[in-house]
Enzyme design. Structure first.
Site, PDB file in Angstrom:
ATOM      1  N   PRO A   1       0.805  -1.228   0.000  1.00 44.08           N
ATOM      2  CA  PRO A   1       0.000   0.000   0.000  1.00 44.08           C
ATOM      3  C   PRO A   1       0.834   1.272   0.000  1.00 44.08           C
ATOM      4  O   PRO A   1       0.460   2.271  -0.610  1.00 44.08           O
ATOM      5  CB  PRO A   1      -0.828  -0.121   1.288  1.00 44.08           C
ATOM      6  CG  PRO A   1      -0.938  -1.585   1.518  1.00 44.08           C
ATOM      7  CD  PRO A   1       0.385  -2.153   1.074  1.00 44.08           C
ATOM      8  N   TYR A   2       1.960   1.246   0.700  1.00 39.71           N
ATOM      9  CA  TYR A   2       2.837   2.415   0.727  1.00 39.71           C
ATOM     10  C   TYR A   2       3.311   2.768  -0.683  1.00 39.71           C
ATOM     11  O   TYR A   2       3.220   3.914  -1.137  1.00 39.71           O
ATOM     12  CB  TYR A   2       4.021   2.113   1.638  1.00 39.71           C
ATOM     13  CG  TYR A   2       5.092   3.178   1.639  1.00 39.71           C
ATOM     14  CD1 TYR A   2       4.805   4.485   2.013  1.00 39.71           C
ATOM     15  CD2 TYR A   2       6.408   2.864   1.291  1.00 39.71           C
ATOM     16  CE1 TYR A   2       5.791   5.446   2.030  1.00 39.71           C
ATOM     17  CE2 TYR A   2       7.390   3.818   1.308  1.00 39.71           C
ATOM     18  CZ  TYR A   2       7.084   5.106   1.674  1.00 39.71           C
ATOM     19  OH  TYR A   2       8.052   6.060   1.691  1.00 39.71           O
ATOM     20  N   GLY A   3       3.812   1.761  -1.402  1.00 39.72           N
ATOM     21  CA  GLY A   3       4.276   2.005  -2.761  1.00 39.72           C
ATOM     22  C   GLY A   3       3.151   2.452  -3.681  1.00 39.72           C
ATOM     23  O   GLY A   3       3.332   3.322  -4.530  1.00 39.72           O
TER      24      GLY A   3
END
Length: 306
Positions: free
Chosen positions: A104-106
Site C-alpha cells: 500500500p505504501y508504494g
C-alpha cells in the site's frame, strides 16, 4: 552571486493525521481550511518554491493500515511532494521503468505521482519528484538527524542498540536471493539529498515542467553489510537476532541516478557507507545524551524541593 530563492518546507502531518478518524464531511472542511491557510501563507511570503517532506516510511505499517497510509501520503502529495516506490525488480531502478508497487505504501506513492503529473500538465506548474530510497546519515555538524518515536530504519535501530537504548537488532529475512541472504537497500546521505533538492529547485524555477529523478548510489548494501560496517566504525559488536521476512519487503531496492547526475550535475559527496553510518552514530550518541540530561533535570529539581 546566486539569487536568493524563498522556499517553504511543507510539513502537512498536522492536517493529514486527523484524516483517518475524521468523518468525510469534517475532513472536507478541514482540507478546505488547510488549503486556505496554505495559499495565504504562500501569497504573503512571495514564495518561489515549495518542498514537501511528508511521507510514511514504514512499509508494514502501510500494509496493516492501508486506509490511513493512503490518506497520509496522497493528500499532502497533491500539494507538492517527494515520492518513492517499492517495485518488483532486482536491477537498479530507472525513472522510466514500469511502476509495480508491492504494498500500500508504494501504491500511494504511485497514485501521488500520477496526480502530480496531471496537475503539472494541466496548469504548467513546475513539479519535481525526487525518488530517494533510504535517506541515511545525519548532518555532520550534528544539527539534525533521525529521531523517530518508533524507529524502523535499520541504521537508526542499530545506533540505538549501540547507545544502549534498545537491547538488540532484528534482521528480518536471511533467505533472500542476495549475496548474503539479507535484503539489499540503496543508502544515500541526507546532505546529498538536500543538494539534489537545491539543484532541482533551480532547474524548475528556470524551466517549469514535470521532472522525475532517482536519488541514490546505484550500488546498494545488504543488511549484514550495513551492520558489519557500523560495528567496525563503533569498534564493538551489535547484538542481533534473526527474524522472518516482513510482508511487502522486496529483496533488492537500488536506484539508478544517472539522469540526476547527467541533467542536474548532482554528485554525492558522502557516498561511503562508513561515513554515512558514522554520522548517524555520532548524531544518535549526541541525541541520546541530550535526552538523558533533559530527563535528569526534573528529577534534580524535585530533589532540590525536598
Amino acid at each position: 552571486m546566486r539569487p536568493m530563492i524563498r522556499v517553504v518546507t511543507a510539513l502537512a502531518f498536522a492536517f493529514v493525521s486527523t484524516l483517518p478518524s475524521a468523518r468525510a464531511g469534517d475532513a472536507d472542511t478541514e482540507f478546505d481550511a488547510f488549503l486556505a491557510r496554505w495559499r495565504a501563507a504562500v501569497a504573503a511570503n512571495d514564495v518561489d518554491a515549495v518542498v514537501a517532506m511528508t511521507r510514511l516510511p514504514f512499509l508494514f505499517e502501510g500494509r496493516e493500515h492501508a486506509r490511513e497510509g493512503v490518506a497520509r501520503e496522497v493528500v499532502p502529495a497533491l500539494l507538492t511532494v517527494e515520492v518513492r516506490h517499492c517495485l518488483r525488480t532486482a536491477a537498479p531502478l530507472r525513472e522510466d521503468d514500469r511502476m509495480q508497487p508491492i504494498n500500500p505504501y508504494g501504491r500511494s506513492k504511485a497514485m501521488a505521482e500520477v496526480a502530480l503529473k496531471d496537475i503539472s500538465d494541466a496548469t504548467g506548474l513546475g513539479v519535481g519528484v525526487l525518488r530517494y530510497f533510504n535517506a541515511a546519515g545525519a548532518d555532520p555538524s550534528l544539527r539534525s538527524g533521525q529521531a523517530s518515536r518508533q524507529p524502523h530504519h535499520l541504521i537508526e535501530i542499530a545506533t540505538r542498540v549501540l547507545t544502549g537504548q534498545d537491547p538488540r537488532l532484528t534482521i528480518f529475512g536471511t533467505d533472500y536471493p542476495t549475496r548474503d541472504g539479507t535484503a539489499v537497500r540503496d543508502y544515500v546521505h541526507v546532505r546529498d539529498i538536500a543538494a539534489a533538492h537545491i539543484l532541482l529547485m533551480d532547474r524548475l524555477i528556470a524551466e517549469p515542467a514535470f521532472r522525475t529523478y532517482n536519488v541514490g548510489s546505484g550500488e546498494g548494501a545488504t543488511v549484514r553489510e550495513v551492520v558489519d560496517t557500523l560495528s567496525a566504525v563503533a569498534r564493538r559488536p551489535i547484538p542481533q537476532a534473526e527474524g522472518e521476512r516482513r510482508a511487502g519487503d522486496p529483496a533488492v531496492l537500488v536506484a539508478d541516478s544517472s539522469r540526476l547526475r547527467r541533467e542536474l550535475g548532482w554528485k554525492p559527496r558522502h557516498e561511503s557507507l562508513a561515513e554515512i553510518v558514522r554520522h548517524a552514530l555520532l548524531w544518535e550518541r549526541a541525541r541520546s545524551a541530550m535526552a538523558s540530561r533533559s530527563a535528569r533535570r526534573p528529577a534534580a529539581r524535585k530533589l532540590a524541593e525536598l
